[in-house]
Structures are given as C-alpha cells and as structure tokens.
Design an enzyme around this catalytic site. Structure first.
Site, PDB file in Angstrom:
ATOM      1  CB  ILE A   1      -0.764   0.014   1.212  1.00 29.55           C
ATOM      2  CG1 ILE A   1      -1.842   1.172   1.406  1.00 29.55           C
ATOM      3  CG2 ILE A   1      -0.213  -0.092   2.643  1.00 29.55           C
ATOM      4  CD1 ILE A   1      -2.983   1.103   2.219  1.00 29.55           C
ATOM      5  CB  SER A   2       1.295   4.288  -2.267  1.00 28.79           C
ATOM      6  OG  SER A   2       1.162   3.112  -3.593  1.00 28.79           O
TER       7      SER A   2
END
Ligand code: SAH
Length: 213
Positions: free
Chosen positions: A63-64
């Site tokens: 997840i960025s």
C-alpha cells in the site's frame, strides 16, 4: 476492525505531517482525513496505519505511502466528475482517495488475489469505481478512453504508449518512471500530437509488470 474517533484523530495528524512535507491541496488533504487507511491493511498493521509509510499487502505488493498518494493526487489536479484511469489498484487506498475527490474512477489490477480481495472490500465499504478490471494496465482501457486523467501506482521502465494515447487533450498523466527508484513524471497532453513532460522527485514503487501473453 472499526473506524473510531481515535483513528480520525490519527488521520488529522497524518494530514498535518503531509502539510509539513508540502502538500497543499485541500481536497486531497480532506480525502486523507476521511479515508480509513487502517481498513485497507492487514489488521496486524493497524497500529501503524497512520504513519507516513508503505506497508505490505497481499501478493508481495505494498500500500503506497500516504505522502506518495497525496503527491500523485495533487499532481493530477482533479476536477469534480473528471474521469480517471488508475493502473495498479492494489489495496484500493489510492482509488478511495480519488473517489473522495469526486473523480469517476476506472481502475485495473493484474494480480488476481488482490483483485478478488479488493473487489470484496470495495463492495463492503460502498466504494464505487465506475469499473474495476482484472487485467494488464499497460494496455489501458481503450473502450472507456479518452480519460481526463491517468495515474500509475507502480514503477514503469518507460511510459506505456497506450496510456498516453488514451489521454484527452488537456489531460494529465502521472507516472513513476524508472527501475530501482522512479522519477515522478507528469505528462500534459497539450494537443493531439504534443505532450509536455515535467519531472518531480524520486520515489520507490513496486514494478509495473507487463503480461507477455
Ligand atoms: N495504489 C496501490 C498501490 C499498490 S502497489 C495501493 O496504495 O494499495 C502497485 C500495484 O500495481 C500492485 O497491486 C500490482 O499488482 C499492480 N500492478 C503491477 N503491474 C500492473 C499492471 N501491468 N497492470 C495493473 N496493475 C499492475
């Protein structure tokens, strides 16, 4: 897991961290304050969800980092109801931020495990992208093109031609380009044939993988 006032408090703090790092756009900061990032992650990371860091999700993906999500979203300069093609749905967090900014989102994920998981999650949460496709983002989505905006959330060795060609004139494409590290790159389509390219800082993404078959 639930979303509580405590989580909301942590999101406000995270928004402040992003402001301190240079994010200015109110719509983007409001989306960070609203989207319950901890619900997009494995419950074992719940305590860390509002740190400005990337975390592992399924299928060896991440997840960025919130700053990266905010930076890319700000570069898009979204207008309400504009169409956005997103490549690399992953956990769906960036998708949810785009939806909160009132974009019409078409999003593509190439890992089946993540596609299935995130599809169920979107339904449960009531997030409604216009389309959520299992497929290869390198090809874009010709049947819904052209788009006002395109965002790629994985590191590409070069900008895929199909994505440039599916951008409206006046449209903006934001893509991290490079191998080990990537340069955040913005393409603005200034005419049918011309693109204006600008480069921003260095980031680190998982790779954009092409389906060879
Ligand atoms: N925005 C996501 C980022 C996930 S990481 C989030 O914050 O959760 C990047 C994602 O791009 C991964 O899920 C990976 O599987 C996906 N991806 C890589 N190559 C792709 C391709 N060619 N087409 C579509 N998705 C791709």
């Amino acid at each position: 897991m639930k979303d509580t006032l405590k989580h909301k408090g942590m999101r406000n703090k995270l928004a402040q961290v992003l402001i301190d790092k240079g994010i200015k756009e109110k719509t983007v900061l409001d989306a960070i304050r609203e989207v319950p990032r901890h619900l997009f992650m494995d419950s074992s990371f719940e305590g860390h969800a509002y740190q400005d860091k990337a975390f592992p999700i399924a299928a060896n993906q991440t997840i960025s980092q919130p700053y990266t999500v905010a930076f890319q979203t700000e570069l898009l300069e979204l207008k309400p109801n504009c169409t956005v093609l997103e490549i690399g749905t992953g956990s769906g967090y960036q998708t949810a931020v785009l939806l909160k900014c009132r974009a019409k989102v078409f999003t593509i994920e190439r890992q089946l495990e993540l596609f299935k998981k995130t599809n169920i999650f979107f339904k449960k949460m009531g997030y409604r992208p216009k389309k959520f496709i299992f497929g290869d983002g390198y090809k874009g989505l010709p049947e819904n093109a052209p788009f006002d905006r395109v965002i790629v959330t994985a590191g590409a060795p070069e900008v895929p031609k199909a994505l440039l060609s599916q951008l409206k004139v006046g449209g903006r494409l934001v893509i991290p380009v490079g191998f080990e590290n990537q340069i955040m790159t913005l393409y603005v389509r200034i005419s049918e044939k011309e693109f204006e390219k600008s480069e921003f800082g260095s980031f680190k993404f998982v790779p954009l993988l092409e389906n060879k078959n």
